[in-house]
Design a protein around this motif. Structure first.
Motif, PDB file in Angstrom:
ATOM      1  N   THR A   2      -8.139   9.782 -12.168  1.00 11.46           N
ATOM      2  CA  THR A   2      -7.676   9.387 -13.499  1.00 11.46           C
ATOM      3  C   THR A   2      -8.652   9.884 -14.568  1.00 11.46           C
ATOM      4  OG1 THR A   2      -8.863   7.287 -13.471  1.00 11.46           O
ATOM      5  CG2 THR A   2      -6.614   7.288 -12.558  1.00 11.46           C
ATOM      6  N   HIS A   5     -12.009   7.907 -14.585  1.00 12.61           N
ATOM      7  CA  HIS A   5     -12.859   8.253 -13.454  1.00 12.61           C
ATOM      8  C   HIS A   5     -13.477   9.633 -13.661  1.00 12.61           C
ATOM      9  CE1 HIS A   5     -13.242   8.700  -8.799  1.00 12.61           C
ATOM     10  NE2 HIS A   5     -14.391   8.851  -9.417  1.00 12.61           N
ATOM     11  N   PRO A  55      -8.654   3.886 -23.332  1.00 12.24           N
ATOM     12  CA  PRO A  55      -8.174   3.879 -21.949  1.00 12.24           C
ATOM     13  C   PRO A  55      -8.357   2.530 -21.267  1.00 12.24           C
ATOM     14  CG  PRO A  55     -10.321   4.875 -22.058  1.00 12.24           C
ATOM     15  CD  PRO A  55      -9.902   4.618 -23.480  1.00 12.24           C
ATOM     16  N   ALA A  58      -6.905   2.069 -14.325  1.00 11.52           N
ATOM     17  CA  ALA A  58      -5.658   2.096 -13.573  1.00 11.52           C
ATOM     18  C   ALA A  58      -5.883   1.458 -12.207  1.00 11.52           C
ATOM     19  CB  ALA A  58      -5.194   3.542 -13.406  1.00 11.52           C
ATOM     20  N   ASP A  61      -8.710   2.600  -9.662  1.00 15.14           N
ATOM     21  CA  ASP A  61      -9.917   3.115 -10.317  1.00 15.14           C
ATOM     22  C   ASP A  61     -11.180   2.406  -9.838  1.00 15.14           C
ATOM     23  OD1 ASP A  61      -9.047   5.231 -11.887  1.00 15.14           O
ATOM     24  OD2 ASP A  61      -8.769   4.003 -13.695  1.00 15.14           O
TER      25      ASP A  61
END
Length: 151
Positions: A2, A5, A55, A58, A61
Motif C-alpha cells: 500500500t 507501507h 491516508p 489498510a 498494513d
C-alpha cells in the motif's frame, strides 16, 4: 504494497511527492509549520480530523509494516526526530497546542506499528519534558496520551 507501507519503507512517496527521507530531514520550523506529514509518518487506522484527505492504514498494513525491517527502522528514526523536536521546542509547552494531538497520534501509531515499548519510550520522554517545564500541558491532553498507550 500500500502507499503508506511503501512510504514508510522508503520506496514510495506521500501525496505531495515527498519520500520519508525528505520528511526525516525537515528542520524544526518545517516540523512545526507543515501540517500534512504527521499522518504519513505515523499513520492510523482511523481518518484524521485535522487532515481529512490523509491516508489511513489498510487491512493488512499493520502486520506488513511490523514485519518490514526498513519500515521499522524508519519508524524508529521518525520517533527520534519527533522526540528531539519536542525536546528542543518550547512552543508546544502550553495549555493547548496542536502538537498535543500529534503526540497522541505518535503514541498510538508507535504502539500499533512498532510495539508498546517504543510508544512508552516516546511518551516517557514527552512526560519528562513536561515535568521539567513545570507541567504546563492540560490534564486532558496528558490523559489522552496515557490512554493511547494503555488502550
Amino acid at each position: 504494497m500500500t502507499p503508506i507501507h511503501a512510504f514508510l519503507n522508503g520506496t514510495g512517496r506521500d501525496d505531495r511527492g515527498r519520500r520519508i527521507a525528505d520528511v526525516l530531514a525537515m528542520d524544526d520550523h518545517a516540523l512545526e509549520f507543515t501540517h500534512d506529514y504527521i499522518q504519513w509518518l505515523f499513520p492510523l487506522a482511523t481518518p484524521s480530523m485535522a487532515q481529512p484527505g490523509s491516508p489511513v492504514l489498510a487491512p493488512g498494513d499493520v502486520p506488513a509494516i511490523r514485519g518490514d525491517p526498513l519500515a521499522q527502522a524508519n519508524l524508529a528514526r521518525a520517533a527520534v526526530l519527533m522526540s528531539g523536536f519536542y525536546a528542543r521546542s518550547p512552543d508546544w509547552l502550553g495549555s493547548y497546542d496542536h502538537n498535543h494531538l500529534r503526540i497522541t497520534r505518535i503514541v498510538t501509531s508507535l504502539k500499533l506499528l512498532v510495539g508498546r515499548e517504543a510508544a512508552a519510550g516516546f511518551l516517557a520522554a514527552i512526560e519528562d519534558r513536561c515535568r521539567a517545564a513545570g507541567d504546563p500541558v492540560n490534564a486532558r491532553s496528558r490523559r489522552y496520551w496515557r490512554e493511547a498507550l494503555e488502550s
